[in-house]
Design a protein around this motif. Sequence first.
Motif, PDB file in Angstrom:
ATOM      1  N   ASP A 279       7.241   6.480  -6.780  1.00 51.53           N
ATOM      2  CA  ASP A 279       8.575   6.939  -7.181  1.00 51.53           C
ATOM      3  C   ASP A 279       9.623   6.751  -6.091  1.00 51.53           C
ATOM      4  N   ASP A 280       9.245   6.229  -4.937  1.00 49.91           N
ATOM      5  CA  ASP A 280      10.179   5.973  -3.850  1.00 49.91           C
ATOM      6  C   ASP A 280      10.863   4.635  -4.114  1.00 49.91           C
TER       7      ASP A 280
ATOM      8  N   ALA B 131      10.588  -2.344 -12.111  1.00 45.77           N
ATOM      9  CA  ALA B 131      10.244  -0.933 -12.019  1.00 45.77           C
ATOM     10  C   ALA B 131      11.449  -0.096 -11.599  1.00 45.77           C
ATOM     11  N   ILE B 132      12.258  -0.626 -10.681  1.00 41.89           N
ATOM     12  CA  ILE B 132      13.462   0.093 -10.241  1.00 41.89           C
ATOM     13  C   ILE B 132      14.462   0.192 -11.379  1.00 41.89           C
ATOM     14  N   LEU B 133      14.667  -0.924 -12.091  1.00 40.81           N
ATOM     15  CA  LEU B 133      15.653  -0.934 -13.180  1.00 40.81           C
ATOM     16  C   LEU B 133      15.202  -0.056 -14.350  1.00 40.81           C
ATOM     17  N   ALA B 134      13.885   0.151 -14.495  1.00 41.42           N
ATOM     18  CA  ALA B 134      13.416   1.054 -15.547  1.00 41.42           C
ATOM     19  C   ALA B 134      13.864   2.480 -15.286  1.00 41.42           C
TER      20      ALA B 134
ATOM     21  N   ALA C  89       0.823  -1.206   0.000  1.00 39.76           N
ATOM     22  CA  ALA C  89       0.000   0.000   0.000  1.00 39.76           C
ATOM     23  C   ALA C  89       0.862   1.263   0.000  1.00 39.76           C
ATOM     24  N   ALA C  90       1.970   1.215   0.760  1.00 42.20           N
ATOM     25  CA  ALA C  90       2.859   2.373   0.808  1.00 42.20           C
ATOM     26  C   ALA C  90       3.515   2.634  -0.538  1.00 42.20           C
ATOM     27  N   VAL C  91       3.895   1.572  -1.242  1.00 41.26           N
ATOM     28  CA  VAL C  91       4.513   1.730  -2.561  1.00 41.26           C
ATOM     29  C   VAL C  91       3.502   2.272  -3.564  1.00 41.26           C
TER      30      VAL C  91
ATOM     31  N   ARG D  22      10.444   0.712  -2.552  1.00 40.23           N
ATOM     32  CA  ARG D  22      10.099  -0.383  -3.456  1.00 40.23           C
ATOM     33  C   ARG D  22      11.125  -1.510  -3.367  1.00 40.23           C
ATOM     34  N   LEU D  23      12.416  -1.146  -3.243  1.00 40.50           N
ATOM     35  CA  LEU D  23      13.460  -2.157  -3.116  1.00 40.50           C
ATOM     36  C   LEU D  23      13.292  -2.952  -1.827  1.00 40.50           C
TER      37      LEU D  23
END
Length: 415
Positions: A18-19, A45-48, A11-13, A23-24
């Motif tokens: 954009d955090d 999503a992070i690697l994008a 829910a927080a993500v 997310r990691l």
Amino acid sequence: MSDALINSLVAAVEARPDDLTLRLHLAEMLVAAGRGAEAIGHAAAILAREPGDAAARGLMTRALGGVPPEPEKPQAAPAVSDAEAAPRAGFDWAAMEEQFGDSVPPRFARADGQPDPVRGHDDRAFDVERSVVTLADVGGMADVKKRLEVSFLAPLRNPQLRTLFGKSLRGGMLLYGPPGCGKTFLARAVAGEMGAAFLSLSITDVLHMWIGSSERNLHDLFESARGHAPCVLFLDEIDALGHKRSQLQSSMRTVVNQLLTELDGVDGGNDGVFVLAATNAPWDVDAALRRPGRLDRTVLVLPPDGPARAAILEYHLRDRPVAGIDLAAVAAATEHYSGADLAHLCETAAEYAMRDSIATGEVRMINQADMLAAAREVRPSTDAWFSTARNVAMFANESGEYDDLAAYLKKRRIR
């Protein structure tokens, strides 16, 4: 691993997409809980955003089964060794990106500095239209048409002269005036005259409750316009989207900043994008939006003149039963009425005729008496706007940007 804790992080993500650190951390917990399939989307999503993120690359490898999950640690996400960060030999990252690409949210900007591909007509449903109306369908507005011809249409029709004089196929114009006077219709007519695509943007297309999403929406809309160039991008109610930043909260100020960035274009990317903005309150528009290279030309759109009013009345009566109507006389009785006022007048006249038809049991046509009675009932809505505009023209026109408005008010003797 507590499912409740993971659900809270999910829910927080969603609230802060954009955090990347958050997310990691969620992806690490998913891997530790044996839910690698869910972790893959977050790692992607992070690697994008950050293709060189070693932790995310190592996490992707572990989620795909390259390295067994590490034991859970209570605080921060565990450090990733160089061996874990390195992708497996022969691993097909392109295939994985294709397989899991749908899980990556829309990007705001690529991390490698390259522009985003145009995705407006693929990923998102933007209403890009082909207008069928032209300036010939617009009654009156001779001065406005002349300005549009010089600014946009003539350079488009004469590429050799455009090159000779160094005229760019980019620019912006602010249309302002009382509501209901045809600013939106005029923008559609410009697109039809140019044979260009037409994309209308309002504040509801942009604003989103999550931080950063509104700016991304704005970027995607401009990217769609660039991808369909030549395109007329119409910014409706620009005073709501580009309000004075000194009067806004910080979250809305960033939206205005993003709009300024998009109007400037990226590496000349706005060539062929003609920006027309409309507002009923130009005095509320941020001054930076009206600087050279942005919405640097301002045109006053006034209520329709006599011939234009007659044409508007004829248009709204075209599918109704009418008899003996003198359009010129009705037009003379409706001075200062907006196009929307005239449409309402025709509707009111039709109600009179229908009411009599119901009362007598005999259907009759809409006649001149109905039109004149409706004109006495429906009053022009533009008077309230000119009362406000008068104060601006008299006391806030130091730069001369409202000289056309001041001249019109003087002509009407509104003081």
